[in-house]
Design an enzyme around this catalytic site. Sequence first.
Site, PDB file in Angstrom:
ATOM      1  CG  ASP A 207      -1.910   0.463   1.851  1.00 18.60           C
ATOM      2  OD1 ASP A 207      -2.570   1.098   0.705  1.00 18.60           O
ATOM      3  OD2 ASP A 207      -1.779   1.923   2.130  1.00 18.60           O
ATOM      4  CD  GLU A 233      -2.003   2.772  -4.024  1.00 18.48           C
ATOM      5  OE1 GLU A 233      -3.618   3.051  -4.785  1.00 18.48           O
ATOM      6  OE2 GLU A 233      -0.983   2.569  -3.286  1.00 18.48           O
TER       7      GLU A 233
HETATM    8  C1  LAG Z   1      -3.757   3.919  -0.400  1.00 17.71           C
HETATM    9  N1  LAG Z   1      -2.898   3.744  -1.352  1.00 17.71           N
HETATM   10  O1  LAG Z   1      -1.227   4.163  -1.401  1.00 17.71           O
HETATM   11  C2  LAG Z   1      -4.920   3.523  -0.338  1.00 17.71           C
HETATM   12  O2  LAG Z   1      -5.230   2.388  -1.451  1.00 17.71           O
HETATM   13  C3  LAG Z   1      -6.564   3.819  -0.130  1.00 17.71           C
HETATM   14  O3  LAG Z   1      -7.877   4.106   0.273  1.00 17.71           O
HETATM   15  C4  LAG Z   1      -5.804   5.059   1.676  1.00 17.71           C
HETATM   16  O4  LAG Z   1      -6.613   6.051   1.448  1.00 17.71           O
HETATM   17  C5  LAG Z   1      -4.496   5.666   1.521  1.00 17.71           C
HETATM   18  N2  LAG Z   1      -4.030   4.728   0.274  1.00 17.71           N
HETATM   19  C6  LAG Z   1      -3.642   4.777   3.134  1.00 17.71           C
HETATM   20  O5  LAG Z   1      -3.065   3.982   3.065  1.00 17.71           O
HETATM   21  C7  LAG Z   1      -7.893   5.239   2.264  1.00 17.71           C
HETATM   22  C8  LAG Z   1      -9.046   6.735   2.063  1.00 17.71           C
HETATM   23  C9  LAG Z   1      -8.786   8.252   2.536  1.00 17.71           C
HETATM   24  C10 LAG Z   1      -8.624   7.476   4.596  1.00 17.71           C
HETATM   25  C11 LAG Z   1      -7.083   6.919   4.150  1.00 17.71           C
HETATM   26  C12 LAG Z   1      -7.075   6.749   6.001  1.00 17.71           C
HETATM   27  O6  LAG Z   1      -8.577   6.892   0.614  1.00 17.71           O
HETATM   28  O7  LAG Z   1      -9.705   9.494   2.313  1.00 17.71           O
HETATM   29  O8  LAG Z   1      -8.702   9.324   4.866  1.00 17.71           O
HETATM   30  O9  LAG Z   1      -7.519   5.853   3.868  1.00 17.71           O
HETATM   31  O10 LAG Z   1      -8.601   6.248   6.887  1.00 17.71           O
HETATM   32  C13 LAG Z   1      -8.687   9.428   6.177  1.00 17.71           C
HETATM   33  C14 LAG Z   1     -10.048  10.493   5.509  1.00 17.71           C
HETATM   34  C15 LAG Z   1      -8.942  11.651   5.793  1.00 17.71           C
HETATM   35  C16 LAG Z   1      -8.087  11.708   6.677  1.00 17.71           C
HETATM   36  C17 LAG Z   1      -7.449  10.822   7.035  1.00 17.71           C
HETATM   37  C18 LAG Z   1      -6.663  10.137   8.661  1.00 17.71           C
HETATM   38  O11 LAG Z   1     -10.452  10.688   4.853  1.00 17.71           O
HETATM   39  O12 LAG Z   1      -9.584  12.711   5.966  1.00 17.71           O
HETATM   40  O13 LAG Z   1      -6.792  12.656   7.227  1.00 17.71           O
HETATM   41  O14 LAG Z   1      -7.985   8.980   6.767  1.00 17.71           O
HETATM   42  O15 LAG Z   1      -7.404  10.464   9.677  1.00 17.71           O
END
Ligand code: LAG
Length: 473
Positions: A207, A233
């Site tokens: 990841d 990735e």
């Molecule tokens: C990845 N690949 O490099 C994953 O495929 C992707 O789904 C992951 O983001 C990212 N990297 C981190 O492993 C996902 C969500 C984000 C989420 C993150 C952490 O797309 O939206 O962020 O996982 O859970 C969320 C909130 C953010 C916040 C963060 C920290 O959306 O606003 O800042 O959590 O609390």
Amino acid sequence: MRRLAILLTAALLLGGCSTTTTFDGDGPKSDVGIQLFQWNWDSIASECTEVLGPAGIAWVLTSPPQEHIVGSPWWTAYQPVSYKVESRLGTREQFESMVKTCHEAGVAIIVDAVINHMTGQDSDGFGWAGTPFGHYEYPGLYTEKDFHHCGLSESDDITDYSSAGNVQNCELVNLADLATETDHVQEQLAKYLNDLRSIGVDGFRIDAAKHMPASDVAEIVERIDGDPYIVQEVIRSDGEPIQPEDYLESGDVFEFGLAYQLVAWMKTGQLANIANVDGYGFAPSEQSRTFVDNHDTERNRQTLSYRDGAKYQLATMLLLASGYGSPVLYSGYAFTINNNSLPVDAEGAVTDVACANFADFADAYADGEWVCQHRWPGTLGMVGWRSAVGSAEVTDEWSEGDAYAFGRGSLGYVAFNASDVPLEHRFETSLPAGEYCNVVAAGCSVVEVGADGSFSVVVPAWGAVAIHVDSRP
Ligand code: LAG
Ligand code: CA
């Protein structure tokens, strides 16, 4: 046991090749993987036995199995609190049992390894399994000194994708960025990954690989026991200093470029471009993992997804027919907005998958409903087609308007129609005469190949007809 070892070794070592392999006594085995997004361990186990093994799918990519923050969105899984194999998707025992069941069905297990970061939580809390943590404190694993504080932006967040240092040493959306260059961090990560290896896990998706220097990833992969399959990735974006090609030393890469092109080709009808991907600057075929969508791109809408119905199915069939790269299918749940959660029980654990009761794509899904797009007849049919034609060369290519068709020698033929109008045509093939099943339609609708190798058929609008020598009435 020996047979399983041979099967998994071959499936994984050859997995990067676009060719397929037949295993003695085990029926056709493809090079196709599948991401079962947020499926719990019990559901993956039964899918291995009932669908994936019999279809010849080589491996499943699971969602992250480690302890994570508590909360309802799917992305809690991407915020590790500890490396206990205990999550919303199941217990360690359930995980172990899934690995065993899938192996018995001839399906390998690839785990989504979140190793670039820990949580993005500014206040202290407890993880899913009860482990206490702070943003930069993970008892027994990491303390403040094990994290990067890039000092390149006010929040330490990534702000500039044109700078490698910014992308790799700053925080991805506030996620505490591990100092992956250090011996201590690498050792903790290796302990986690080797624990999974001891359970029988066959490989890893790395990841956020782009957010770690390729040399850090290589050193971490070096510390993993045995010879695991690795797919990284690294989201391709032209002009950025970090490219997927930088990571090929450690393993395969997902080719985002092709997923983006599929969107364009479905618009222009230029499906024949798939036969000639040389000019696109994609990763080398034998290390490229192709896909139509994944959990991120179906949400950010940069690729096709289940929402596109017939077009999505057509793109999936085209990818499965292509000799470039090795495909990874995707299967998730329906949603309207990014944060839409998935079915959970009173404690918040993800409940068993019940596939939407649709045999095909021609329906709308309610939020939280498991789409199970991998079970659509066109997808399963083309997995079989791919196994049947193996590495045979492309022959008898034909294209006209929005239609494109080709054979793979004397083993199979497929015709695609990317238009709103059904296409009636007589196709010239190198197939032996006789009756064949159209494998992308439910049941066996018969196609008659004449003595001269030709057959006449109506290819449905936004559909395909595919026949091969292993599926005859
Ligand atoms: C990845 N690949 O490099 C994953 O495929 C992707 O789904 C992951 O983001 C990212 N990297 C981190 O492993 C996902 C969500 C984000 C989420 C993150 C952490 O797309 O939206 O962020 O996982 O859970 C969320 C909130 C953010 C916040 C963060 C920290 O959306 O606003 O800042 O959590 O609390
Ligand atoms: Ca990093």
